[in-house]
Design an enzyme around this catalytic site. Structure first.
Site, PDB file in Angstrom:
ATOM      1  N   MET A 182       0.825  -1.078   0.001  1.00  0.00           N
ATOM      2  CA  MET A 182      -0.057   0.208  -0.059  1.00  0.00           C
ATOM      3  C   MET A 182       0.892   1.413   0.002  1.00  0.00           C
ATOM      4  SD  MET A 182      -3.303  -0.973   2.177  1.00  0.00           S
ATOM      5  CE  MET A 182      -2.804  -0.734   3.883  1.00  0.00           C
ATOM      6  N   ALA A 225       4.119   3.692   1.082  1.00  0.00           N
ATOM      7  CA  ALA A 225       4.812   4.211   2.319  1.00  0.00           C
ATOM      8  C   ALA A 225       5.931   3.264   2.389  1.00  0.00           C
ATOM      9  CB  ALA A 225       3.935   4.400   3.489  1.00  0.00           C
ATOM     10  N   HIS A 285       9.824  -3.447   2.926  1.00  0.00           N
ATOM     11  CA  HIS A 285       9.201  -3.645   1.551  1.00  0.00           C
ATOM     12  C   HIS A 285      10.452  -3.868   0.764  1.00  0.00           C
ATOM     13  CE1 HIS A 285       5.900  -1.100   3.100  1.00  0.00           C
ATOM     14  NE2 HIS A 285       5.332  -2.025   2.641  1.00  0.00           N
ATOM     15  N   LYS A 318       5.067 -10.233   8.977  1.00  0.00           N
ATOM     16  CA  LYS A 318       4.681  -9.441  10.136  1.00  0.00           C
ATOM     17  C   LYS A 318       2.956  -9.560  10.543  1.00  0.00           C
ATOM     18  CE  LYS A 318       4.151  -4.856  10.426  1.00  0.00           C
ATOM     19  NZ  LYS A 318       2.667  -4.726  11.091  1.00  0.00           N
ATOM     20  N   ASP A 319       2.468  -9.530   9.096  1.00  0.00           N
ATOM     21  CA  ASP A 319       1.131  -9.561   8.967  1.00  0.00           C
ATOM     22  C   ASP A 319       0.760 -11.035   8.935  1.00  0.00           C
ATOM     23  OD1 ASP A 319       0.479  -6.721   9.210  1.00  0.00           O
ATOM     24  OD2 ASP A 319       1.326  -6.604   6.969  1.00  0.00           O
ATOM     25  N   SER A 332       6.954  -1.123  10.057  1.00  0.00           N
ATOM     26  CA  SER A 332       5.639  -1.041   9.760  1.00  0.00           C
ATOM     27  C   SER A 332       5.457   0.615   9.051  1.00  0.00           C
ATOM     28  CB  SER A 332       4.798  -1.147  10.799  1.00  0.00           C
ATOM     29  OG  SER A 332       3.259  -0.744  10.424  1.00  0.00           O
TER      30      SER A 332
HETATM   31  O1  PAF Z   1      -0.203  -5.697   3.476  1.00  0.00           O
HETATM   32  C1  PAF Z   1      -0.406  -4.933   2.782  1.00  0.00           C
HETATM   33  O2  PAF Z   1       0.261  -3.741   2.433  1.00  0.00           O
HETATM   34  C2  PAF Z   1      -1.918  -4.850   2.224  1.00  0.00           C
HETATM   35  O3  PAF Z   1      -2.751  -5.678   3.176  1.00  0.00           O
HETATM   36  C3  PAF Z   1      -1.935  -5.650   0.928  1.00  0.00           C
HETATM   37  C4  PAF Z   1      -1.493  -7.122   0.900  1.00  0.00           C
HETATM   38  C5  PAF Z   1      -0.956  -4.949   0.033  1.00  0.00           C
HETATM   39  C6  PAF Z   1      -3.257  -5.499   0.209  1.00  0.00           C
HETATM   40  O4  PAF Z   1      -3.780  -4.182   0.383  1.00  0.00           O
END
Ligand code: PAF
Length: 279
Positions: free
Chosen positions: A27, A29, A34, A146-147, A182
């Site tokens: 998403m 940021a 990332h 993390k998620d 995050s």
């Molecule tokens: O983890 C994220 O950044 C979001 O939940 C994702 C997987 C890009 C879906 O919008």
């Protein structure tokens, strides 16, 4: 980085690919966590697509959709330096020309923990991830662990809906002080950040007691959190030891892979983190 664009540009680019394609959905940021996902994607494919899309479907009323950080130019620079081949950045009207009627249901595992705190969140996540998979048609997709509940649900969606995509999970990337990276960490003041460090400390204290069994793991983590909760700026949402495959609480005699989950609100910002524990 060769291309940036929406759906039309992506389709054109994708049709010209002959090798394996890996997707890193984000998403925006973007931060070093990332970047690690992009580096991993590069190892598993000939071309890497990063999607940048703040998905309204996964935000509840009163959540931070409007103020979610959108530093697009910085994000493009990070993608460029990571050698991303295509940055897929669709407009909201392109992804949702009208409110979708048919969506993905995340089932029981999507209603607990993060799903209980954020009703509808995982249906929104899985719906957009399914759309991204159909649009990008990747051979593999890389997500951060993390998620972990999101990762586990995407794994189930790929299996249950026969999507045939290799799912790669990257261990939590932490800053030097131990806090999981995050995009929402930028909401934290210096004092909040200090308070937030209780999260990795509690998880580490719990994981260190693995040999003593599930009850000892949870008790050790709770002890660390209890001391912090007295300070007032740290509000525990949940702390639980669950079976990794089902997200059901671990019974006392559990053997196998488990996850110690923790979510807390610090200075108004909700943070999540987890540690794998093997019994
Ligand atoms: O983890 C994220 O950044 C979001 O939940 C994702 C997987 C890009 C879906 O919008």
């Amino acid at each position: 980085m060769r291309r940036t664009g929406g759906i039309e540009a992506l389709r054109e680019w994708r049709a010209a690919q002959t090798g394996a394609v890996a997707l890193v959905p984000t998403m925006g940021a973007l931060h070093s966590g990332h970047r690690a996902l992009m580096d991993r994607a590069r190892e598993s494919a000939d071309a890497v697509v990063t999607s940048i899309f703040v998905n309204p479907l996964q935000f509840g009323p009163g959540e931070d959709f409007d103020r979610y950080p959108r530093p697009f130019e910085d994000d493009l620079r990070l993608c460029e330096s990571a050698g991303v081949d295509f940055v897929f950045a669709p407009a909201q009207e392109e992804m949702y020309p009208s409110a979708p009627q048919v969506t993905v249901s995340s089932g029981r595992m999507g209603q607990v923990f993060e799903g209980a705190a954020r009703p509808g969140h995982f249906d929104g996540v899985l719906t957009v991830v399914a759309k991204l998979f159909h649009l990008v048609r990747p051979d593999s997709a890389v997500f951060g662990l993390k998620d972990i509940q999101q990762f586990s649900l995407v794994k189930r969606m790929i299996a249950d809906l026969d999507m045939g995509i290799e799912l790669i999970g990257l261990p939590v990337v932490r800053d030097a002080d131990g806090l999981a990276m995050s995009s929402r960490n930028q909401y934290l003041s210096a004092a909040d950040r200090t308070a937030a460090l209780v999260i990795p400390r509690a998880l580490a204290a719990g994981a260190a007691r693995a040999e003593a069994g599930p009850a000892a793991v949870e008790a050790a983590a709770r002890e660390v959190v209890a001391a912090a909760a007295e300070t007032g700026s740290f509000e525990l949402d949940y702390l639980s030891l669950v079976e990794a495959a089902t997200f059901r609480p671990c019974p006392a005699d559990f053997r196998g892979p488990a996850l110690l989950l923790l979510s807390a609100t610090v200075g108004g910002t909700r943070l999540i983190d987890n540690r794998p524990v093997e019994f």
